[in-house]
Design an enzyme around this catalytic site. Structure first.
Site, PDB file in Angstrom:
ATOM      1  N   CYS A 188     -14.787  19.850  22.391  1.00  0.00           N
ATOM      2  CA  CYS A 188     -14.438  21.171  21.865  1.00  0.00           C
ATOM      3  C   CYS A 188     -12.997  21.581  22.164  1.00  0.00           C
ATOM      4  CB  CYS A 188     -15.413  22.203  22.414  1.00  0.00           C
ATOM      5  SG  CYS A 188     -17.123  21.747  22.063  1.00  0.00           S
ATOM      6  N   HIS A 203     -11.792  30.633  25.339  1.00  0.00           N
ATOM      7  CA  HIS A 203     -12.739  29.687  24.733  1.00  0.00           C
ATOM      8  C   HIS A 203     -14.060  30.421  24.512  1.00  0.00           C
ATOM      9  CE1 HIS A 203     -14.345  25.862  23.575  1.00  0.00           C
ATOM     10  NE2 HIS A 203     -15.236  25.844  24.539  1.00  0.00           N
ATOM     11  N   HIS A 250     -18.955  28.642  17.073  1.00  0.00           N
ATOM     12  CA  HIS A 250     -18.123  27.647  17.755  1.00  0.00           C
ATOM     13  C   HIS A 250     -17.918  26.451  16.825  1.00  0.00           C
ATOM     14  CE1 HIS A 250     -16.258  25.082  20.501  1.00  0.00           C
ATOM     15  NE2 HIS A 250     -17.149  25.010  21.474  1.00  0.00           N
TER      16      HIS A 250
END
Lengths: 349, 393
Positions: free
Chosen positions: B162, B287, B320
């Site tokens: 990620c 994040h 996400h």
């Protein structure tokens, strides 16, 4: 980009001894394949496997117990390279890591998805190992690295792109050393895919110019100074077709060879497309060069093959005690072309 | 050798495709309005999964891509997203010809791998699926889009889970700094895939509820998708990436060290490379996935370095988007600086006592941010941070 090689690790179906493997390549020793089983009812693929006993690091780290085989291969090669470079813990703290892979942990990827298809849920132990950078994390954990740790995914050219990136990181001065690692693991789904694409030999004993699919790993420790020196004067190209690839390879080699005349080429060629593209260009531009073709002995392992070829180039340069230059080109099957030059003479940047 | 000073890398142009919309304008308006881009999953069955929702790019994606390149109707959704983002970036800098392309992704062409597996498992002829499988390579969607513009630069795919999109932008900057490249096209992409959806479900990381980054009652993440592409080159004018930090935390393959050491190391490196003190930062785009572990670790890291800086995660709006997230969120940071606002952190109701962050809760905040930290973290202990700047003049 320039960088020097101060450590190497090589995990191959023929073992981990650099000199022994290099001699086998020069002798063009024929490999002994084994059959890869298939749960899909398809015919078997012949492949070249690394002996389990060569993965000495597999039990050295608890988190490796559940990891995919690609991580065991990668950690073994990385550890060998660091040991040969003799880096201390302090030096490892200023060492970056670049890992190159074509398929990542494909065996766990297939197994996880098989569970999802069969029962609508997959194992939480498998899924984390399916990310491309899982081996990168395991290498960093094994060696105690804490800085930049990058994973490049792609075809054969990504093995050389990893070296170029490592050189760039050294140039910016943020790290003193860069560990470049590549690895390829074996799985039935990649065997079937690459076989269907005509990239690997389909049967044992088949009359085919293609080579066997192989697992393995390679690792280099790069520093700013020393010998042999790697130069990457050109970033390479993308290509769209075989004809385009041939033109791009000629453009790339014309650029790189404008001021160089390497006497040795570590060639990716195995007779099939896209390697045949490289063969044609080399025949025209370097008709007198000595060609070594490691894939005939070590098999095809995509991005890992390219880094293996850099090791072979370094060993070829060592054997040519008078110095000289070695060309390492790579034509990936999926649209990428790159090349590096190795030289025994250290020049100032 | 001392590190070279980090010269700013100019953001000449960029394009963005996210669940908030296609194009910069739609994304800026969505961010400012705090639009919810999460909806029921329409791309594959999710019966029995914990989460039933995701941030999905508009159903018009195929038609929009077709309007740029008719051949794209045969492409994967990931390739179509890259095409749209690349076209917008190109329009903003028409004479830009990259000499290198660096893109981040986590799942690449996974839907094509799923297709190949299902064909083999069903015992069906696999030749057609094999041909499509060439698109499984994570380079392929990028190369397909590049061909539309006749670009033949080499493509490097960064896959750091990620953190991929942020790492890709950081590596692009390093290539420019080192002289290995002059103009780099960089960013990230990821399209929703059943494999990944099932993976986060198996880890119980996804939530059946709303994604609530940094909320005391957060229960997990919602997945998303998208793409963002930047034209980067050396230069000090206008929008720029002025710092980059990257650190690996080897505590665990999927869980960050609870101390926040990984995020803290990445943020410190980014600030040092930008030659900035923490007090110079006007906003942190976190994040902030909404999982208990991630947000706790990141909050501890932020509190150690920028305890009073406004923070938000935009994942409550977009979900996400994994390997695309870092690039999309860098684009959001640019929109925030140019549009003079701080994007909101949706679904925030209650501050966790241990983490007294200044969360930009639920509605956008008027502001004039000029220096922003953008964080991305991922499996494998990947931690990456960018510093983005817009000069005050």
């Amino acid at each position: 980009m320039k960088a020097s090689i101060i450590g190497m690790g090589w995990v191959t179906p023929l073992g981990r001894d650099l000199d022994a493997v290099w001699q086998a390549i020069q002798d063009e020793r024929q490999p002994i394949p084994v059959s890869q089983s298939s749960s899909f009812g398809a015919s078997l693929c012949p492949v070249l496997r690394v002996p389990d006993e060569d993965l000495v690091e597999a039990e050295a780290l608890p988190r490796l117990r559940r990891s995919s085989r690609i991580s065991h291969l990668a950690v073994t090669a990385a550890s060998d390279a660091i040991a040969s470079a003799g880096l201390t813990a302090d030096q490892l703290a200023r060492t970056a890591l670049v890992f190159a892979t074509s398929d990542g942990g494909i065996a766990y990827t297939r197994r996880f998805y098989a569970e999802v298809v069969k029962s609508d849920s997959g194992s939480p132990l498998l899924f984390p190992e399916t990310v491309y950078n899982a081996p990168t994390s395991h290498i960093a954990a094994r060696l105690g690295l804490g800085g930049e740790a990058i994973t490049l995914a792609g075809d054969a050219a990504s093995g050389l792109a990893a070296v170029r990136l490592g050189g760039a990181l050294l140039t910016t001065g943020e790290v003193d050393h860069c560990l470049i690692v590549s690895a390829q693991e074996m799985d039935e789904i990649t065997c079937l895919a690459y076989r269907n694409l005509g990239l690997i030999r389909a049967e044992i004993g088949e009359e085919s110019p293609a080579v066997y699919f192989a697992e393995g790993a390679a690792a280099l420790v790069l520093a700013r100074n020393g010998s042999p020196l790697i130069e990457s004067p050109h970033p390479g190209f993308s290509y769209t077709s075989e004809a385009h690839a041939a033109r791009q390879m000629e453009r790339l080699l014309d650029s790189i060879l404008a001021s160089r005349r390497p006497r040795v080429v570590i060639s990716g060629q195995s007779g099939i497309s896209p390697d045949a593209i490289e063969q044609a260009s080399l025949h025209r531009l370097l008709p007198d060069a000595v060609l070594h073709t490691p894939k005939k002995t070590l098999g095809e392992s995509m991005a890992n093959s390219a880094l293996q070829h850099v090791i072979a180039g370094a060993l070829a340069l060592r054997d040519h005690k008078s110095g000289g230059e070695v060309l390492v080109p790579a034509v990936g099957f999926n649209g990428q072309i790159a090349a590096l030059i190795l030289t025994g003479s250290v020049s100032e940047e | 050798m001392s590190p070279l000073p980090f010269p700013k890398v100019r953001v000449s142009s960029f394009g963005c495709v996210s669940p908030l919309g296609v194009g910069r304008q739609a994304n800026r308006e969505g961010l400012r309005a705090g639009r919810n881009g999460i909806s029921p999953v329409r791309l594959f069955p999710v019966t029995g999964r914990r989460s039933q929702t995701a941030g999905q790019v508009t159903e018009e994606l195929g038609a929009l891509a077709h309007s740029i390149a008719p051949r794209s109707r045969h492409w994967s959704r990931g390739a179509q997203m890259v095409l749209l983002a690349m076209e917008e970036a190109r329009q903003g800098r028409p004479d830009f010809i990259p000499d290198c392309v660096v893109m981040g992704t986590t799942s690449g062409g996974m839907p094509l791998g799923e297709d190949f597996f299902r064909t083999l498992a069903a015992g069906q002829p696999s030749h057609a699926a094999t041909r499509r499988l060439l698109g499984y390579s994570p380079q392929q969607p990028v190369q397909q889009a590049m061909r539309v513009f006749h670009w033949d630069a080499p493509v490097q795919i960064v896959s750091a889970a990620c953190a991929s999109g942020t790492n890709a932008l950081g590596i692009a900057c390093q290539l420019i700094r080192s002289g290995a490249a002059r103009r780099v096209l960089a960013g990230g992409y990821d399209a929703l895939a059943e494999f990944v959806f099932a993976g986060f479900d198996s880890l119980r990381a996804s939530t059946a509820e709303k994604c609530r980054p940094f909320d005391a009652d957060r229960t997990g993440l919602v997945l998303g998708e998208g793409a963002a592409v930047f034209c980067l080159e050396a230069g000090n004018e206008g929008l720029a990436i002025s710092g980059y930090g990257s650190a690996v935390d080897t505590h665990h393959l999927t869980q960050p060290h609870p101390s926040g050491a990984g995020p803290l190391a990445a943020m410190r490196q980014a600030l040092a490379s930008a030659n900035l003190e923490p007090e110079a930062i006007d906003y942190i785009n976190a994040h902030g996935t909404g999982t208990p572990f991630n947000d706790a670790s990141e909050a501890r890291g932020i509190l150690q370095i920028c305890p009073r800086t406004p923070v938000s995660s935009t994942k409550g709006m977009t979900g996400h988007s994994l390997g695309a997230a870092g690039a999309i969120e860098a684009a959001f940071c640019c929109e925030a600086m140019e549009g003079q606002f701080l994007p909101p952190n949706l679904n925030f109701t209650r501050t966790e006592k241990e983490f007294p962050l200044d969360i930009v809760a639920n509605t956008a905040r008027p502001a004039r941010p000029h220096r922003i930290l953008s964080n991305s973290f991922g499996f494998g202990g990947a931690n990456a941070t960018l510093v983005l700047e817009l000069p005050e003049s």
